[in-house]
Design an enzyme around this catalytic site. Structure first.
Site, PDB file in Angstrom:
ATOM      1  N   MET A   1       0.802  -1.223   0.000  1.00 46.70           N
ATOM      2  CA  MET A   1       0.000   0.000   0.000  1.00 46.70           C
ATOM      3  C   MET A   1       0.840   1.281   0.000  1.00 46.70           C
ATOM      4  O   MET A   1       0.422   2.295   0.560  1.00 46.70           O
ATOM      5  CB  MET A   1      -0.951  -0.005   1.209  1.00 46.70           C
ATOM      6  N   ILE A  48       2.877   4.046  -2.573  1.00 46.71           N
ATOM      7  CA  ILE A  48       3.140   4.454  -3.952  1.00 46.71           C
ATOM      8  C   ILE A  48       4.648   4.602  -4.091  1.00 46.71           C
ATOM      9  O   ILE A  48       5.285   5.267  -3.259  1.00 46.71           O
ATOM     10  CB  ILE A  48       2.422   5.778  -4.264  1.00 46.71           C
ATOM     11  N   ASN A  61       1.959  -5.625 -10.285  1.00 45.15           N
ATOM     12  CA  ASN A  61       1.061  -5.207  -9.213  1.00 45.15           C
ATOM     13  C   ASN A  61      -0.302  -5.870  -9.399  1.00 45.15           C
ATOM     14  O   ASN A  61      -0.770  -6.048 -10.520  1.00 45.15           O
ATOM     15  CB  ASN A  61       0.889  -3.680  -9.249  1.00 45.15           C
ATOM     16  N   HIS A  85      -4.161  -5.294  -8.636  1.00 45.91           N
ATOM     17  CA  HIS A  85      -5.044  -4.179  -8.279  1.00 45.91           C
ATOM     18  C   HIS A  85      -6.501  -4.641  -8.325  1.00 45.91           C
ATOM     19  O   HIS A  85      -6.940  -5.235  -9.320  1.00 45.91           O
ATOM     20  CB  HIS A  85      -4.836  -3.005  -9.251  1.00 45.91           C
ATOM     21  N   SER A  89      -7.088  -6.650 -11.717  1.00 43.84           N
ATOM     22  CA  SER A  89      -6.145  -6.504 -12.827  1.00 43.84           C
ATOM     23  C   SER A  89      -4.746  -6.775 -12.304  1.00 43.84           C
ATOM     24  O   SER A  89      -4.419  -6.426 -11.170  1.00 43.84           O
ATOM     25  CB  SER A  89      -6.175  -5.077 -13.389  1.00 43.84           C
ATOM     26  N   ASP A 126      -1.170   2.703 -10.953  1.00 40.83           N
ATOM     27  CA  ASP A 126      -2.105   1.662 -11.434  1.00 40.83           C
ATOM     28  C   ASP A 126      -2.379   1.780 -12.932  1.00 40.83           C
ATOM     29  O   ASP A 126      -3.501   1.509 -13.390  1.00 40.83           O
ATOM     30  CB  ASP A 126      -3.429   1.722 -10.646  1.00 40.83           C
TER      31      ASP A 126
END
Ligand code: GRF
Length: 190
Positions: free
Chosen positions: A90, A92, A107, A109, A136, A145
């Site tokens: 979690m 960025i 990743n 998501h 995804s 993302d």
């Protein structure tokens, strides 16, 4: 056998799905380290249960994002990994670390990207009365993302669906899809 690092921040149910798939040879790879920015992440317990090395790099203990990422980058360098999986991680990440590892960093998501990047995806799908929702898996790029999509898993949202059941159903498809995609990457098919 490919060397896999998994980055987590929380429960780590996807981490466990990956470990199980490695252990049963569905993935030709091994999770060599689980890295968490959260010292209390339950995924660390899961990793230890499988005798997998864990590393806590707590972002709160650094005075800047850059310092945190320098340490993370150095650690990933030392591990000499083939694949880095962000599975419920979690934070960025910044441009430098992403540019260095982007070709081998994926990743997970919980939305049908490009719909709903960022947080609270299940709430958004429900409040928008979407008919479908899903997950995804994508390569990580410097835009949140938004990297190249590798695979999506789609479910229908039921009438009067509650967030709890939606989260549960999303987890179920994640636990199947993520190991499958990691396996394909390890085989060189992606
Ligand atoms: C997953 O739903 C993932 O899509 C999202 O965070 C959740 C992590 O779950 N990014 P877990 O920690 O793997 O149980």
């Amino acid at each position: 056998m490919k060397r896999i690092a998994v980055l987590i921040s929380g429960s780590g149910s996807n981490l466990e799905a990956i470990i199980k798939s490695c252990n049963s040879n569905l993935i030709n790879g091994k999770v060599i380290s689980v890295i968490s920015n959260n010292p209390d992440a339950y995924g660390l317990v899961r990793a230890s249960n499988y005798k997998i090395d864990t590393k806590i790099i707590n972002h709160n203990q650094f005075s800047s994002r850059n310092e945190f990422e320098e340490v993370l980058e150095d650690y990933l360098d030392q591990l000499n990994v083939d694949l880095i999986v962000l599975a419920g991680f979690m934070r960025i990440l910044g441009k430098k670390i992403i540019n260095k590892f982007s070709s081998k960093m994926i990743n997970l998501h919980p939305s049908l990207l490009p719909l709903y990047p960022g947080l609270n995806t299940h709430e958004k799908a429900l409040s928008n009365k979407d008919k479908e929702h899903g997950v995804s898996i994508h390569f990580v790029s410097t835009e949140l993302d938004a990297g190249p999509i590798i695979a999506k898993g789609v479910i229908n949202i039921n009438n009067n669906e509650k967030i709890e059941t939606l989260v549960d159903r999303i987890h179920k498809i994640e636990h199947k899809l993520l190991p499958k995609i990691i396996s394909q990457i390890c085989e060189g098919n992606i």
